[in-house]
Write a protein that holds these residues in place. Structure first.
Motif, PDB file in Angstrom:
ATOM      1  N   HIS A   1       5.563   5.531 -15.289  1.00  0.00           N
ATOM      2  CA  HIS A   1       6.479   4.785 -15.863  1.00  0.00           C
ATOM      3  C   HIS A   1       7.881   5.793 -15.078  1.00  0.00           C
ATOM      4  N   THR A   2       7.588   6.710 -14.808  1.00  0.00           N
ATOM      5  CA  THR A   2       8.826   7.012 -14.343  1.00  0.00           C
ATOM      6  C   THR A   2       9.397   6.069 -12.617  1.00  0.00           C
ATOM      7  N   TRP A   3       7.949   5.500 -11.866  1.00  0.00           N
ATOM      8  CA  TRP A   3       8.171   5.018 -10.351  1.00  0.00           C
ATOM      9  C   TRP A   3       8.727   3.871 -11.018  1.00  0.00           C
ATOM     10  N   VAL A   4       8.341   2.795 -11.898  1.00  0.00           N
ATOM     11  CA  VAL A   4       8.885   1.618 -11.851  1.00  0.00           C
ATOM     12  C   VAL A   4       9.621   1.444 -12.152  1.00  0.00           C
ATOM     13  N   ALA A   5      10.016   2.526 -13.810  1.00  0.00           N
ATOM     14  CA  ALA A   5      11.914   2.195 -14.489  1.00  0.00           C
ATOM     15  C   ALA A   5      12.778   2.872 -13.107  1.00  0.00           C
ATOM     16  N   SER A   6      13.039   4.008 -12.582  1.00  0.00           N
ATOM     17  CA  SER A   6      13.534   4.191 -10.964  1.00  0.00           C
ATOM     18  C   SER A   6      13.620   2.634 -10.198  1.00  0.00           C
ATOM     19  N   HIS A   7      12.599   2.051  -9.722  1.00  0.00           N
ATOM     20  CA  HIS A   7      12.924   0.555  -9.480  1.00  0.00           C
ATOM     21  C   HIS A   7      13.622  -0.379 -10.137  1.00  0.00           C
TER      22      HIS A   7
ATOM     23  N   GLY B   1       2.678  -3.427 -19.555  1.00  0.00           N
ATOM     24  CA  GLY B   1       0.838  -4.205 -19.075  1.00  0.00           C
ATOM     25  C   GLY B   1       0.419  -3.509 -17.764  1.00  0.00           C
ATOM     26  N   PHE B   2       1.610  -2.916 -17.386  1.00  0.00           N
ATOM     27  CA  PHE B   2       1.148  -1.882 -16.017  1.00  0.00           C
ATOM     28  C   PHE B   2       0.543  -0.371 -15.987  1.00  0.00           C
ATOM     29  N   SER B   3       0.782  -0.199 -16.988  1.00  0.00           N
ATOM     30  CA  SER B   3       0.054   1.107 -17.212  1.00  0.00           C
ATOM     31  C   SER B   3      -1.149   0.759 -17.619  1.00  0.00           C
ATOM     32  N   ARG B   4      -2.073  -0.450 -17.797  1.00  0.00           N
ATOM     33  CA  ARG B   4      -3.063  -0.384 -18.029  1.00  0.00           C
ATOM     34  C   ARG B   4      -4.015  -1.167 -17.085  1.00  0.00           C
TER      35      ARG B   4
ATOM     36  N   GLY C   1       0.881  -1.415   0.320  1.00  0.00           N
ATOM     37  CA  GLY C   1       0.391   0.029  -0.314  1.00  0.00           C
ATOM     38  C   GLY C   1       0.636   1.541  -0.134  1.00  0.00           C
ATOM     39  N   ARG C   2       2.335   0.927  -0.261  1.00  0.00           N
ATOM     40  CA  ARG C   2       2.610   2.433  -0.443  1.00  0.00           C
ATOM     41  C   ARG C   2       2.815   3.061  -1.340  1.00  0.00           C
ATOM     42  N   VAL C   3       2.284   2.474  -2.743  1.00  0.00           N
ATOM     43  CA  VAL C   3       2.658   3.352  -3.999  1.00  0.00           C
ATOM     44  C   VAL C   3       1.557   4.070  -4.285  1.00  0.00           C
ATOM     45  N   GLU C   4       0.488   4.027  -3.888  1.00  0.00           N
ATOM     46  CA  GLU C   4      -1.343   4.568  -3.964  1.00  0.00           C
ATOM     47  C   GLU C   4      -0.562   6.115  -4.172  1.00  0.00           C
ATOM     48  N   PRO C   5      -0.284   6.906  -2.316  1.00  0.00           N
ATOM     49  CA  PRO C   5       0.250   7.479  -2.129  1.00  0.00           C
ATOM     50  C   PRO C   5       0.722   8.541  -2.848  1.00  0.00           C
ATOM     51  N   LEU C   6       2.216   7.535  -3.456  1.00  0.00           N
ATOM     52  CA  LEU C   6       2.858   7.937  -4.807  1.00  0.00           C
ATOM     53  C   LEU C   6       2.715   8.336  -6.062  1.00  0.00           C
ATOM     54  N   LEU C   7       2.065   7.703  -5.976  1.00  0.00           N
ATOM     55  CA  LEU C   7       1.364   7.702  -7.300  1.00  0.00           C
ATOM     56  C   LEU C   7       0.118   9.091  -7.114  1.00  0.00           C
ATOM     57  N   ALA C   8      -0.606   9.445  -6.481  1.00  0.00           N
ATOM     58  CA  ALA C   8      -0.976  10.240  -5.987  1.00  0.00           C
ATOM     59  C   ALA C   8      -0.649  11.927  -5.960  1.00  0.00           C
TER      60      ALA C   8
ATOM     61  N   ALA D   1      18.147  -7.675 -26.585  1.00  0.00           N
ATOM     62  CA  ALA D   1      16.557  -7.282 -26.861  1.00  0.00           C
ATOM     63  C   ALA D   1      15.917  -8.060 -26.181  1.00  0.00           C
ATOM     64  N   LEU D   2      15.930  -9.265 -25.741  1.00  0.00           N
ATOM     65  CA  LEU D   2      14.639 -10.204 -24.958  1.00  0.00           C
ATOM     66  C   LEU D   2      14.538  -9.474 -24.397  1.00  0.00           C
ATOM     67  N   ALA D   3      15.677  -9.231 -23.402  1.00  0.00           N
ATOM     68  CA  ALA D   3      15.190  -8.385 -21.578  1.00  0.00           C
ATOM     69  C   ALA D   3      14.596  -7.065 -22.453  1.00  0.00           C
ATOM     70  N   ALA D   4      15.072  -5.976 -22.955  1.00  0.00           N
ATOM     71  CA  ALA D   4      14.308  -4.684 -23.935  1.00  0.00           C
ATOM     72  C   ALA D   4      12.953  -5.183 -23.893  1.00  0.00           C
ATOM     73  N   LEU D   5      12.379  -6.216 -24.487  1.00  0.00           N
ATOM     74  CA  LEU D   5      11.150  -6.508 -24.647  1.00  0.00           C
ATOM     75  C   LEU D   5      10.279  -7.217 -23.389  1.00  0.00           C
ATOM     76  N   LEU D   6      10.979  -7.763 -22.712  1.00  0.00           N
ATOM     77  CA  LEU D   6      10.317  -8.008 -21.321  1.00  0.00           C
ATOM     78  C   LEU D   6      10.254  -7.129 -20.782  1.00  0.00           C
ATOM     79  N   ILE D   7      10.962  -6.395 -20.892  1.00  0.00           N
ATOM     80  CA  ILE D   7      10.859  -4.914 -19.662  1.00  0.00           C
ATOM     81  C   ILE D   7       9.633  -3.868 -20.324  1.00  0.00           C
ATOM     82  N   ALA D   8       9.647  -3.563 -22.013  1.00  0.00           N
ATOM     83  CA  ALA D   8       8.727  -2.375 -22.542  1.00  0.00           C
ATOM     84  C   ALA D   8       8.117  -3.639 -22.459  1.00  0.00           C
ATOM     85  N   GLY D   9       7.169  -4.903 -22.701  1.00  0.00           N
ATOM     86  CA  GLY D   9       6.053  -5.478 -22.514  1.00  0.00           C
ATOM     87  C   GLY D   9       5.696  -5.032 -21.059  1.00  0.00           C
ATOM     88  N   GLY D  10       6.491  -5.071 -20.294  1.00  0.00           N
ATOM     89  CA  GLY D  10       6.167  -5.001 -18.071  1.00  0.00           C
ATOM     90  C   GLY D  10       5.157  -3.753 -18.214  1.00  0.00           C
TER      91      GLY D  10
END
Lengths: 307, 552
Positions: free
Chosen positions: B407-413, B543-546, B394-401, B531-540
């Protein structure tokens, strides 16, 4: 008021979780500068509505605008202009409260250091303690201080005082009234009715994913019953036959009853004909308003308990 | 005031002197633990039994003749062989039984220790950390009930495992796998498991966090393994500092000595006593150390998404980097002995010819690189799943508020996880390379080994990428990401012992990494993996943005 002037406007919002219809056509309008009370018991859909307004959940149907933008698509832009306090604040165990406040406030953008320190002082919050050592009330204060210290137009507060002691609750109320005087808009979800009664200009009551009542406290009162206690020269025995009169009870020469707003005039006329010695009338409390919508739930629960 | 202090002190003394009150409710808690673990315990027991019995059966197929076993004994007798298996005393009579004691026991012991540590932490400190223990302790439940209940269940599980293993192995009826030896074989597992359950009983007293308690205990498991690896490849004295070394010192199926198992049991008894004393000196939910006040303000760097992520990952990252460095140093320090083994072993030369005429040092180094990469893959999955943990707690909701985008949040992790994974792997490679260069007096080894370590980074990113993909699309199933490190271990490490077919190795991303420094460098697979790693991350990320937060 036009749709674009509203800070929050929601119409026919639907959100389902599997078979559960959490929001079933919610309508909500919050005007600039008002403190809007959002009432409802646990599970009625308050938090779900708020999470849609914050772009954390995507609605299945309906229309929602926050600060003139789409809460899902324009989340980041809108979030610069609002601050959120959840009802159950979870902090990072190894960050101090002060660090958490600053993380939230700085990520939001504008942030008033002086006000933050002043608020820490007012709420009696020690910012040097680690997140895991705070009690629930203190975690709540961390989020409140972070939100109030932010330079934003809109505060979205989801049961913000859950876990605060009465003293802190009063300090919180004062702070909200000050913010209101500065022109901030507040959406306050709560089930502390006295707090809502004190702070809110307008109120929406949600039940089972639908708004069942919305308006100023006066408007809502107008729609419902007034409680009257009277002492008359001749005993008021046949009140029950009058239209709009509920639960009359005669005791010690006093009669107490509730009467629908539109029948108040004729009922008082009837009392007058009996010779009024004393008359006390008070508008419905928010609790009565609230219970009117949840009365059946309450009686069901009570009969369930007694079974 | 003083009267109250005296009373409370007396109360404390009474409750800590082992009166029945301190154990009140233990029986109920045992049933509760069994109820909560009704899937976990059978799953662990089944997996460990299948692993052991299956290995024994596959040995029978792989080495049907005494000649084949003798040939294996000669490869396993090298320092590289003993480091990944066990002491050379097993090699005297290399039958199917002694092969189990030599090749399988060490790893199985690590798994049993892992099971015991996780089980004890889960039912003690994790309960306290979440506050559930407080609720339970407020009822008629004694001070030691949680700990003792967890330890009793852990002990019973280990004893059950011992019986299953003994029955399963003896039931195979294979040459060299005697009934007496099988009983001892099972008992070695139970002894190691009980010892590490007791280790966890102490670590859970020390820190407030379940993760910290497991981390400390598992570090000791790792240390026990490294000590026996170093001891067995060298003089042997270091192995006597390790519970896993004690288990192997039974020389099960060869000499069937029972007495070394007294050591882990004695250690367990001492640790249990320490744990019980420690637990009376602290409050429920607290660790041994008082938490000190920290900074009253957050720095600007902390409020930067990457700074926040780095701060949250710091402990895990430093812990793994140091562990890998130490592991690399430990293996690097035995390189001289590895080289001294070189001359005159025909079988070895044949084996080395298979990997393109590499030196024995290079082939040893390749094997160690696989080990380092598998451990680093544990880090990258832990770090890659951190966003999911943040969401769950439950620590993400106040952060994303705030004005922080998803994207920035996930990308930083992810940036911290992916760069951190590369650094952890490099720490292992450098530790290995630098000590290796010192003992062999060959500075070139530093860059060779560091480069070999970095060759694993794209495969590590693929492993992390799978975690990200699951987080984006199937957050509830995010733990499935653990399949990759697990499979990487099975195929890459056990596969070498059990001689898995090549395609099984290729199912793991690590199977596509050139086996540097023994093999020829090949850039193509590394580019493909990246390249596969980049695809997997982009795919993830897509999914998260949706999806909703905490909604699926």
């Amino acid at each position: 008021m036009t749709d674009t002037a509203l800070l929050i406007s929601v119409s026919d919002l639907v959100k389902t979780f599997g078979p559960m219809r959490a929001l079933d056509g919610v309508n909500l309008a919050v005007a600039p500068g008002e403190v809007h009370g959002f009432l409802g018991p646990n599970g009625a859909g308050k938090s779900t509505t708020i999470r849609v307004l914050l772009g954390l959940l995507r609605a299945d149907a309906g229309h929602a605008r926050v600060l003139g933008g789409d809460p899902w698509d324009e989340a980041v832009r809108l979030h610069r202009r609002l601050a959120y306090v959840p009802g159950d604040v979870s902090l990072w165990p190894n960050l101090t409260g002060g660090e958490a406040i600053d993380v939230f406030a700085r990520l939001r953008g504008g942030f008033d250091q002086r006000r933050r320190d002043e608020l820490c002082e007012r709420f009696d919050l020690d910012p040097t303690k680690k997140g895991r050592t705070y009690s629930k009330g203190n975690r709540q204060k961390v989020a409140i201080v972070g939100a109030l210290a932010s330079e934003v137009e809109l505060l979205v507060l989801d049961e913000p005082t859950a876990g605060l002691d009465p003293l802190m609750e009063t300090i919180f109320s004062d702070a909200i009234l000050e913010d209101k005087a500065r022109g901030r808009t507040v959406l306050l979800s709560s089930h502390i009715l006295a707090q809502v009664e004190k702070l809110c200009d307008r109120i929406s009551i949600i039940r089972l994913g639908k708004i069942v009542e919305s308006g100023t406290l006066d408007e809502l009162r107008h729609l419902t019953r007034t409680t009257v206690t009277a002492r008359t020269a001749r005993p008021a025995t046949n009140l029950a036959q009058l239209p709009g009169v509920h639960d009359p009870s005669l005791e010690d020469g006093h009669v107490t009853f509730e009467v629908d707003a539109e029948h108040l005039d004729t009922t008082i006329g009837h009392l007058h004909s009996l010779g009024i010695r004393s008359l006390i009338s008070h508008p419905p409390t928010l609790e009565q308003l609230f219970m009117r919508h949840y009365g059946e739930d309450l009686s069901e629960a009570r009969s369930g308990a007694s079974r | 005031m003083s009267a109250a202090t005296t009373t409370s002190r007396r109360a404390r003394v009474e409750s800590s002197t082992g009166s029945a009150d301190a154990l009140a409710g233990t029986g109920t808690l045992i049933r509760f633990v069994l109820r909560r673990d009704r899937i976990r315990i059978p799953a662990w027991l089944a997996a460990l039994t299948v692993y052991t019995v299956g290995t024994a059966a596959s040995f029978a197929e792989l080495y049907p003749t005494a000649e084949a076993r003798q040939a294996a004994a000669e490869t396993m007798g090298t320092p590289a062989g003993t480091a990944m298996t066990g002491p050379t005393r097993y090699l005297v009579d290399y039958n199917l039984g002694s092969m189990m004691g030599h090749q399988t026991l060490g790893f199985a012991a690590v798994l049993v220790a892992l099971m015991s540590v996780l089980m004890v932490v889960r039912h003690t400190r994790a309960e306290e950390e979440t506050g559930r223990a407080e609720l339970v302790r407020a009822s008629v439940v004694g001070r030691h009930a949680h700990l003792i209940a967890a330890l009793i269940v852990a002990t019973a599980t280990n004893v059950g495992l011992a019986l299953l293993l003994a029955g399963g192995l003896a039931g195979l009826g294979l040459e060299g796998i005697t009934v007496h030896g099988s009983l001892l074989y099972g008992a070695t597992h139970a002894a190691v498991g009980i010892a590490f359950a007791a280790v966890a009983a102490v670590t859970v007293q020390m820190t407030e966090h379940a993760r910290g308690a497991s981390g400390m205990a598992l570090t000791l498991v790792g240390l026990a393994y490294v000590l026996r690896a170093a001891g067995d490849s060298g003089e042997g004295a270091l192995s006597w500092l390790s519970p896993i070394g004690w288990a192997q010192a039974t020389y099960v199926y060869v000499e069937n000595r029972w007495w070394p198992l007294l050591l882990p049991l004695a250690v367990a008894a001492v640790l249990l006593a320490i744990a019980m004393v420690l637990s009376t000196r602290r409050d429920v939910g607290a660790g041994l150390r008082q938490t000190r006040p920290g900074a009253a303000r957050g720095s600007a760097a902390l409020a930067h998404p990457a700074g926040l992520a780095l701060r949250l990952h710091r402990g895990l990252l430093i812990g793994f980097a140091v562990a890998l460095l130490v592991l690399g140093v430990a293996y690097g320090s035995i390189l001289a002995e590895v080289e001294a083994m070189l001359a005159g072993i025909d079988v070895l030369e044949e084996a080395l010819a298979d990997i393109g005429g590499a030196t024995i040092v290079d082939s040893f180094a390749s094997m160690i690189m696989t080990v380092l990469a598998i451990i680093t893959s544990v880090y990258i999955v832990l770090a890659g799943l951190r966003p999911r943990a943040e969401e769950n707690d439950g620590r993400v909701e106040p952060l994303l508020a705030t004005a922080l985008s998803r994207h920035t949040w996930v990308a930083s992790h992810l940036a911290v996880a992916m760069v951190g994974g590369a650094l952890v792997m490099l720490a292992g490679g450098l530790g290995f390379g630098i000590t290796g260069a010192l003992v062999l007096d060959d500075p070139a080894i530093v860059t060779t080994f560091a480069g070999a370590a970095l060759a694993y980074v794209p495969a590590l990113w693929v492993t992390g990428g799978v975690a990200v993909l699951l987080f984006g699309w199937l957050p509830r199933a995010a733990l499935v990401a653990w399949v990759l490190p697990t499979y990487g271990f099975i195929a890459g490490y056990l596969g070498q012992i059990l001689q898995f077919p090549g395609w099984m190795r290729k199912l793991s991303p690590f199977g596509h990494v050139p086996q540097l420094p023994a093999a020829e460098p090949d850039v193509m697979p590394l580019i493909a993996l990246t390249a596969l790693a980049a695809l997997l991350i982009a795919g993830g990320l897509t999914g998260f943005s949706r999806r909703g937060i905490n909604a699926t």
